[in-house]
Design a protein around this motif. Sequence first.
Motif, mmCIF file in Angstrom:
data_model
loop_
_atom_site.group_PDB
_atom_site.id
_atom_site.type_symbol
_atom_site.label_atom_id
_atom_site.label_comp_id
_atom_site.label_asym_id
_atom_site.label_seq_id
_atom_site.Cartn_x
_atom_site.Cartn_y
_atom_site.Cartn_z
ATOM 1 N N ASP A 40 14.728 -4.965 -3.417
ATOM 2 C CA ASP A 40 15.923 -5.430 -4.121
ATOM 3 C C ASP A 40 15.611 -5.740 -5.587
ATOM 4 N N GLU A 41 16.670 -5.814 -6.370
ATOM 5 C CA GLU A 41 16.526 -5.925 -7.829
ATOM 6 C C GLU A 41 15.723 -7.153 -8.256
ATOM 7 N N ASP A 42 15.962 -8.296 -7.637
ATOM 8 C CA ASP A 42 15.226 -9.510 -8.005
ATOM 9 C C ASP A 42 13.732 -9.355 -7.740
ATOM 10 N N ASP A 43 13.380 -8.751 -6.609
ATOM 11 C CA ASP A 43 11.969 -8.545 -6.281
ATOM 12 C C ASP A 43 11.337 -7.508 -7.205
ATOM 13 N N ARG A 44 12.082 -6.454 -7.518
ATOM 14 C CA ARG A 44 11.566 -5.463 -8.479
ATOM 15 C C ARG A 44 11.271 -6.125 -9.809
ATOM 16 N N GLN A 45 12.207 -6.946 -10.270
ATOM 17 C CA GLN A 45 12.016 -7.601 -11.558
ATOM 18 C C GLN A 45 10.839 -8.558 -11.514
ATOM 19 N N ALA A 46 10.655 -9.240 -10.389
ATOM 20 C CA ALA A 46 9.521 -10.161 -10.261
ATOM 21 C C ALA A 46 8.193 -9.401 -10.350
ATOM 22 N N VAL A 47 8.112 -8.232 -9.723
ATOM 23 C CA VAL A 47 6.887 -7.418 -9.803
ATOM 24 C C VAL A 47 6.672 -6.946 -11.234
ATOM 25 N N LEU A 48 7.716 -6.433 -11.861
ATOM 26 C CA LEU A 48 7.592 -5.939 -13.232
ATOM 27 C C LEU A 48 7.232 -7.062 -14.201
ATOM 28 N N SER A 93 0.830 -1.212 0.000
ATOM 29 C CA SER A 93 0.000 0.000 0.000
ATOM 30 C C SER A 93 0.864 1.262 0.000
ATOM 31 N N ALA A 94 1.938 1.267 0.776
ATOM 32 C CA ALA A 94 2.844 2.421 0.813
ATOM 33 C C ALA A 94 3.512 2.622 -0.541
ATOM 34 N N VAL A 95 3.930 1.529 -1.182
ATOM 35 C CA VAL A 95 4.533 1.612 -2.507
ATOM 36 C C VAL A 95 3.509 2.167 -3.502
ATOM 37 N N VAL A 96 2.290 1.671 -3.444
ATOM 38 C CA VAL A 96 1.237 2.117 -4.363
ATOM 39 C C VAL A 96 0.952 3.606 -4.182
ATOM 40 N N ASP A 97 0.876 4.069 -2.949
ATOM 41 C CA ASP A 97 0.622 5.495 -2.708
ATOM 42 C C ASP A 97 1.712 6.360 -3.328
ATOM 43 N N SER A 98 2.960 5.994 -3.108
ATOM 44 C CA SER A 98 4.068 6.760 -3.666
ATOM 45 C C SER A 98 4.088 6.658 -5.194
ATOM 46 N N PHE A 99 3.787 5.464 -5.703
ATOM 47 C CA PHE A 99 3.730 5.260 -7.149
ATOM 48 C C PHE A 99 2.713 6.208 -7.784
ATOM 49 N N TYR A 100 1.508 6.279 -7.226
ATOM 50 C CA TYR A 100 0.495 7.149 -7.829
ATOM 51 C C TYR A 100 0.827 8.620 -7.651
ATOM 52 N N ASP A 101 1.547 8.989 -6.600
ATOM 53 C CA ASP A 101 2.022 10.368 -6.498
ATOM 54 C C ASP A 101 2.920 10.682 -7.688
ATOM 55 N N ARG A 102 3.781 9.746 -8.056
ATOM 56 C CA ARG A 102 4.658 9.926 -9.221
ATOM 57 C C ARG A 102 3.844 9.981 -10.518
ATOM 58 N N PHE A 116 2.560 2.454 -21.320
ATOM 59 C CA PHE A 116 2.810 1.283 -20.479
ATOM 60 C C PHE A 116 4.247 1.314 -19.955
ATOM 61 N N GLU A 117 5.173 1.687 -20.818
ATOM 62 C CA GLU A 117 6.584 1.748 -20.427
ATOM 63 C C GLU A 117 6.832 2.824 -19.377
ATOM 64 N N VAL A 118 6.152 3.965 -19.495
ATOM 65 C CA VAL A 118 6.285 5.019 -18.482
ATOM 66 C C VAL A 118 5.786 4.514 -17.134
ATOM 67 N N ILE A 119 4.644 3.844 -17.135
ATOM 68 C CA ILE A 119 4.091 3.309 -15.884
ATOM 69 C C ILE A 119 5.063 2.303 -15.267
ATOM 70 N N ALA A 120 5.634 1.437 -16.074
ATOM 71 C CA ALA A 120 6.605 0.462 -15.563
ATOM 72 C C ALA A 120 7.834 1.176 -14.996
ATOM 73 N N GLU A 121 8.284 2.202 -15.681
ATOM 74 C CA GLU A 121 9.437 2.989 -15.220
ATOM 75 C C GLU A 121 9.137 3.630 -13.864
ATOM 76 N N LEU A 122 7.957 4.221 -13.730
ATOM 77 C CA LEU A 122 7.587 4.870 -12.474
ATOM 78 C C LEU A 122 7.424 3.857 -11.348
ATOM 79 N N LEU A 123 6.902 2.695 -11.684
ATOM 80 C CA LEU A 123 6.771 1.644 -10.676
ATOM 81 C C LEU A 123 8.141 1.189 -10.203
ATOM 82 N N GLU A 124 9.052 1.001 -11.145
ATOM 83 C CA GLU A 124 10.400 0.582 -10.746
ATOM 84 C C GLU A 124 11.080 1.656 -9.900
ATOM 85 N N GLU A 125 10.976 2.920 -10.303
ATOM 86 C CA GLU A 125 11.563 4.011 -9.513
ATOM 87 C C GLU A 125 11.009 4.013 -8.090
ATOM 88 N N THR A 126 9.726 3.766 -7.973
ATOM 89 C CA THR A 126 9.094 3.750 -6.652
ATOM 90 C C THR A 126 9.628 2.595 -5.819
#
Length: 118
Positions: A97-105, A15-24, A80-90
Amino acid sequence: MSTLYEQLGGEEGISAVVDSFYDRVLADDRVAHFFEDTDMQQQRAHQTQFLSSVAGGPVTYSGEEMDEAHDHLDIHQEHFEVIAELLEETMVEFDVDEDDRQAVLDAVAQYEDAIVQC
């Protein structure tokens, strides 16, 4: 072995990640217009539920089918690529960690064909 959901901090962490993601997202002119008429509290709740589900949490996503939810939005590949970029930045901001980020993406990318309409 813990699930990705647990590694991300469960519902509270996601939820915290999602909130920050949507702020971006809302601050980014390339994609903010998609959310002009959106109830963002509801959107954040849906996204938290969706990410919790794809991350292996004890959650079942109950929102619309991805193609139905996005078919009226004229989403292009670059959006779609912008959204993925913003999600990764968040996720970087939250020290995921990188493995978990990649798993989400990777999990989100499975829905690309249903989301990208053009």
